[in-house]
Design a protein around this motif. Structure first.
Motif, PDB file in Angstrom:
ATOM      1  N   ALA A 144       0.816  -1.222   0.000  1.00 23.56           N
ATOM      2  CA  ALA A 144       0.000   0.000   0.000  1.00 23.56           C
ATOM      3  C   ALA A 144       0.844   1.264   0.000  1.00 23.56           C
ATOM      4  CB  ALA A 144      -0.944  -0.003   1.198  1.00 23.56           C
ATOM      5  N   GLU A 145       1.911   1.287   0.789  1.00 26.65           N
ATOM      6  CA  GLU A 145       2.744   2.486   0.861  1.00 26.65           C
ATOM      7  C   GLU A 145       3.437   2.747  -0.478  1.00 26.65           C
ATOM      8  OE1 GLU A 145       6.448   4.350   3.456  1.00 26.65           O
ATOM      9  OE2 GLU A 145       5.574   2.437   4.052  1.00 26.65           O
ATOM     10  N   PHE A 146       3.995   1.693  -1.057  1.00 29.73           N
ATOM     11  CA  PHE A 146       4.647   1.857  -2.352  1.00 29.73           C
ATOM     12  C   PHE A 146       3.635   2.279  -3.411  1.00 29.73           C
ATOM     13  CE2 PHE A 146       6.372   0.842  -6.422  1.00 29.73           C
ATOM     14  CZ  PHE A 146       7.703   1.185  -6.311  1.00 29.73           C
ATOM     15  N   ASN A 147       2.453   1.676  -3.374  1.00 31.71           N
ATOM     16  CA  ASN A 147       1.413   1.994  -4.352  1.00 31.71           C
ATOM     17  C   ASN A 147       1.006   3.461  -4.266  1.00 31.71           C
ATOM     18  OD1 ASN A 147      -0.495   1.538  -6.379  1.00 31.71           O
ATOM     19  ND2 ASN A 147      -2.030   0.802  -4.936  1.00 31.71           N
ATOM     20  N   SER A 148       0.919   3.976  -3.061  1.00 32.72           N
ATOM     21  CA  SER A 148       0.574   5.385  -2.877  1.00 32.72           C
ATOM     22  C   SER A 148       1.637   6.295  -3.481  1.00 32.72           C
ATOM     23  CB  SER A 148       0.401   5.684  -1.396  1.00 32.72           C
ATOM     24  OG  SER A 148       0.149   7.049  -1.188  1.00 32.72           O
ATOM     25  N   ASP A 149       2.896   5.977  -3.193  1.00 28.53           N
ATOM     26  CA  ASP A 149       3.999   6.785  -3.728  1.00 28.53           C
ATOM     27  C   ASP A 149       4.061   6.693  -5.252  1.00 28.53           C
ATOM     28  OD1 ASP A 149       4.660   7.509  -1.155  1.00 28.53           O
ATOM     29  OD2 ASP A 149       6.321   6.078  -0.991  1.00 28.53           O
ATOM     30  N   ALA A 150       3.959   5.478  -5.789  1.00 31.60           N
ATOM     31  CA  ALA A 150       4.025   5.289  -7.243  1.00 31.60           C
ATOM     32  C   ALA A 150       2.818   5.924  -7.919  1.00 31.60           C
ATOM     33  CB  ALA A 150       4.096   3.797  -7.584  1.00 31.60           C
ATOM     34  N   GLY A 151       1.670   5.885  -7.242  1.00 35.76           N
ATOM     35  CA  GLY A 151       0.475   6.512  -7.803  1.00 35.76           C
ATOM     36  C   GLY A 151       0.664   8.000  -8.007  1.00 35.76           C
ATOM     37  N   SER A 152       1.325   8.641  -7.065  1.00 34.36           N
ATOM     38  CA  SER A 152       1.588  10.074  -7.191  1.00 34.36           C
ATOM     39  C   SER A 152       2.723  10.348  -8.163  1.00 34.36           C
ATOM     40  CB  SER A 152       1.967  10.665  -5.832  1.00 34.36           C
ATOM     41  OG  SER A 152       0.920  10.533  -4.929  1.00 34.36           O
TER      42      SER A 152
END
Length: 173
Positions: free
Chosen positions: A41-49
């Motif tokens: 989830a944390e990586f996904n949030s960063d990559a999403g931005s």
């Protein structure tokens, strides 16, 4: 039997509580709710931005998003806005919205109001925007990594040099 899930982005087994659903192609870029997989989830949030958001908000991509009405989670219609524009031979800062059939809308951030047609008629505008040098490459690597694992699962994990895709996805000068 393990309750851990594999995250193709971090190349690690993680607790399901640390995951969320990744839209392999983001909704804002025409993706689907059926083309998802669980990732960190944390990586996904960063990559999403950093990756998805950068591409989705690219001025040239925004024209296609609006044409195809590709909306993200917010469900808002894509707005094509050049915040770095000038009017009156480059002396007056404005924001220019390319509003499709409505033409252009010009907002004056100093006066905090949208200018009327009579104020912008015959005026010249200068706009500045940036296109990311590596954004499309990073996005392609991210989609290839997630899509490869989505389609081929553990075979992809065991037989493909996915660390190279991860290196491209995380590329930073």
């Amino acid at each position: 039997m393990s309750d851990l899930i594999y995250c193709p982005y971090t190349d690690r087994e993680i607790e399901p509580s640390l995951s969320n659903s990744e839209h392999i192609i983001p909704l804002s870029l025409g993706g689907s709710n059926s083309f998802v997989l669980p990732v960190n989830a944390e990586f996904n949030s960063d990559a999403g931005s950093d990756i998805d958001g950068e591409l989705a908000n690219d001025l040239l991509v925004l024209f296609r998003r609006r044409h195809f009405d590709a909306r993200g989670h917010s469900k808002k219609k894509p707005k094509i806005l050049s915040k770095h524009s000038k009017m009156d031979s480059g002396s007056r800062p404005v924001q220019v919205e390319f509003a499709g059939e409505e033409g252009i809308k010009v907002y004056d951030p100093v006066q905090k109001r949208t200018l009327g047609e009579e104020e912008i008629a015959g005026q010249q505008f200068t706009s500045r925007f940036t296109i990311s040098r590596y954004g499309r490459l990073k996005f392609a690597a991210k989609v290839a990594l997630a899509g490869g694992y989505f389609v081929f699962g553990d075979w992809f994990r065991s037989n493909v040099e996915h660390h190279e895709l991860r290196a491209l996805m995380n590329f930073d000068l």
